[in-house]
Design an enzyme around this catalytic site. Structure first.
Site, short mmCIF file in Angstrom:
data_model
loop_
_atom_site.label_atom_id
_atom_site.label_comp_id
_atom_site.label_asym_id
_atom_site.label_seq_id
_atom_site.Cartn_x
_atom_site.Cartn_y
_atom_site.Cartn_z
N ARG A 151 -84.77 -3.27 -53.72
CA ARG A 151 -83.64 -3.78 -54.49
C ARG A 151 -83.44 -5.27 -54.29
O ARG A 151 -82.51 -5.85 -54.84
CB ARG A 151 -82.41 -3.07 -53.97
CG ARG A 151 -81.46 -2.56 -54.99
CD ARG A 151 -80.62 -1.60 -54.19
NE ARG A 151 -79.43 -1.23 -54.83
CZ ARG A 151 -79.19 0.01 -55.25
NH1 ARG A 151 -80.08 0.95 -55.15
NH2 ARG A 151 -78.03 0.28 -55.76
N LYS A 163 -81.72 6.30 -63.06
CA LYS A 163 -82.83 6.40 -62.08
C LYS A 163 -82.84 7.79 -61.43
O LYS A 163 -83.87 8.45 -61.36
CB LYS A 163 -82.69 5.33 -60.98
CG LYS A 163 -82.65 3.90 -61.50
CD LYS A 163 -82.51 2.89 -60.38
CE LYS A 163 -81.20 2.95 -59.60
NZ LYS A 163 -80.00 2.56 -60.36
N ARG A 204 -71.25 -4.01 -58.33
CA ARG A 204 -72.62 -3.45 -58.24
C ARG A 204 -73.53 -4.10 -59.28
O ARG A 204 -74.71 -4.36 -59.01
CB ARG A 204 -72.57 -1.93 -58.42
CG ARG A 204 -72.01 -1.23 -57.18
CD ARG A 204 -71.54 0.18 -57.45
NE ARG A 204 -72.58 1.08 -57.88
CZ ARG A 204 -72.35 2.30 -58.36
NH1 ARG A 204 -71.11 2.75 -58.47
NH2 ARG A 204 -73.34 3.07 -58.73
N ARG A 217 -67.70 13.70 -56.48
CA ARG A 217 -67.87 12.39 -57.09
C ARG A 217 -68.05 11.35 -55.99
O ARG A 217 -67.56 11.54 -54.89
CB ARG A 217 -66.66 12.03 -57.95
CG ARG A 217 -66.57 12.93 -59.18
CD ARG A 217 -65.44 12.56 -60.11
NE ARG A 217 -65.31 13.60 -61.12
CZ ARG A 217 -65.72 13.50 -62.39
NH1 ARG A 217 -66.28 12.38 -62.82
NH2 ARG A 217 -65.58 14.50 -63.23
N ARG A 219 -69.82 10.41 -63.90
CA ARG A 219 -70.85 11.14 -63.15
C ARG A 219 -70.26 12.05 -62.06
O ARG A 219 -69.31 11.69 -61.38
CB ARG A 219 -71.79 10.14 -62.46
CG ARG A 219 -72.72 10.81 -61.46
CD ARG A 219 -73.73 9.91 -60.86
NE ARG A 219 -73.18 8.64 -60.45
CZ ARG A 219 -73.93 7.57 -60.24
NH1 ARG A 219 -75.23 7.62 -60.40
NH2 ARG A 219 -73.38 6.46 -59.84
#
Ligand code: AP5
Ligand code: MG
Length: 216
Positions: free
Chosen positions: A88, A13, A172, A160, A127
């Site tokens: 969400r 996203k 999650r 991070r 990431r």
């Protein structure tokens, strides 16, 4: 253009939102980024959100609804915006509809980024972002052109997220299936849903997103 980007943690996203910002000049409204800024600034919202985010749990609807409602009134949202990671829950989706109605604006489309659960832990644990400008990278999938130097701003400092661990991804993802995935049906029924194959490489996903945006 008023867009919602939907997808599980690590779907892409934020990555696609940054590219839409560059091409279309509309702002990315990421509730995750806004909450992380609130945590860093130790505001009242940040203090409420910090432990929930670290554990991969959702922040209360009332908190994020208020953040977005206020943000949508800013001048830079007049020409459109990309909602990244909001709404969400069904409560947030209803609140979004009410906010837009009140502000006299319409939703253009909801783009759902579809991915196989198995790759999400790799995406999230690899990431990192530029500590200066926020540009997103990945240890394997998206490295800076010169190792250790941000392509966008030249900074050599990266960070991070504390919730980007393989263990937290499990929580999650559960939150995504329980609370967020029902929004796929919600927006399908409203005729707003578009889907893209998030398993393709980043440029191919962007090309699919571009095709959708060109058709709006
Ligand atoms: P948030 O920051 O929104 O996190 P998230 O939804 O878990 O999503 P991510 O940011 O992890 O993933 P992404 O889809 O943006 O992936 P990205 O593009 O970075 O929320 C964090 C927390 O805040 C929540 O857990 C919750 O506590 C709270 N919160 C936020 N909003 C809330 C709300 N509305 N209500 C309640 N609580 C809320 O990509 C991931 C990596 O993969 C990158 O390294 C990227 O380079 C790479 N990548 C991307 N696309 C590809 C591709 N196609 N191929 C290969 N690699 C790719
Ligand atoms: Mg994100």
């Amino acid at each position: 253009m008023r867009l919602i980007l939907l997808g599980p943690p690590g779907a892409g996203k934020g990555t696609q939102a940054q590219r839409i910002v560059e091409k279309y000049g509309i702002p990315q409204l990421s509730t995750g980024d806004m909450l992380r800024a609130a945590v860093a600034a130790k505001t009242e919202v940040g203090l409420k959100a910090e432990a929930l985010m670290r554990d991969g749990k959702l922040v209360p609807d009332s908190v994020v609804n208020a953040i977005i409602s206020e943000r949508l009134d800013a001048d830079d949202c007049k020409g459109g915006f990309i909602l990244d990671g909001f709404p969400r829950t069904l409560i947030q989706a209803d609140a979004t509809e009410a906010m837009m109605k009140e502000k006299g604006i319409d939703l253009s489309a909801v783009i759902s980024i579809e991915v196989d659960d198995k790759i999400l832990a790799d995406r999230v644990s690899g990431r990192y972002t530029c500590a200066n400008c926020g540009a997103g990278y990945h240890d394997v999938n998206l490295k800076p052109k010169v190792e250790g130097v941000c392509d966008r701003c030249g900074s050599t400092h990266f960070k991070r997220r504390p919730d980007d661990t393989r263990e937290t991804v499990v929580t999650r993802l559960s939150a995504y299936y329980r609370e967020t995935s029902p929004l796929i049906g919600y927006y399908y029924a409203k005729g707003k849903l578009k889907t893209v194959d998030g398993m393709a490489d980043i440029d191919k996903v962007s090309a699919e997103v571009d095709r959708i945006l060109a058709g709006l």
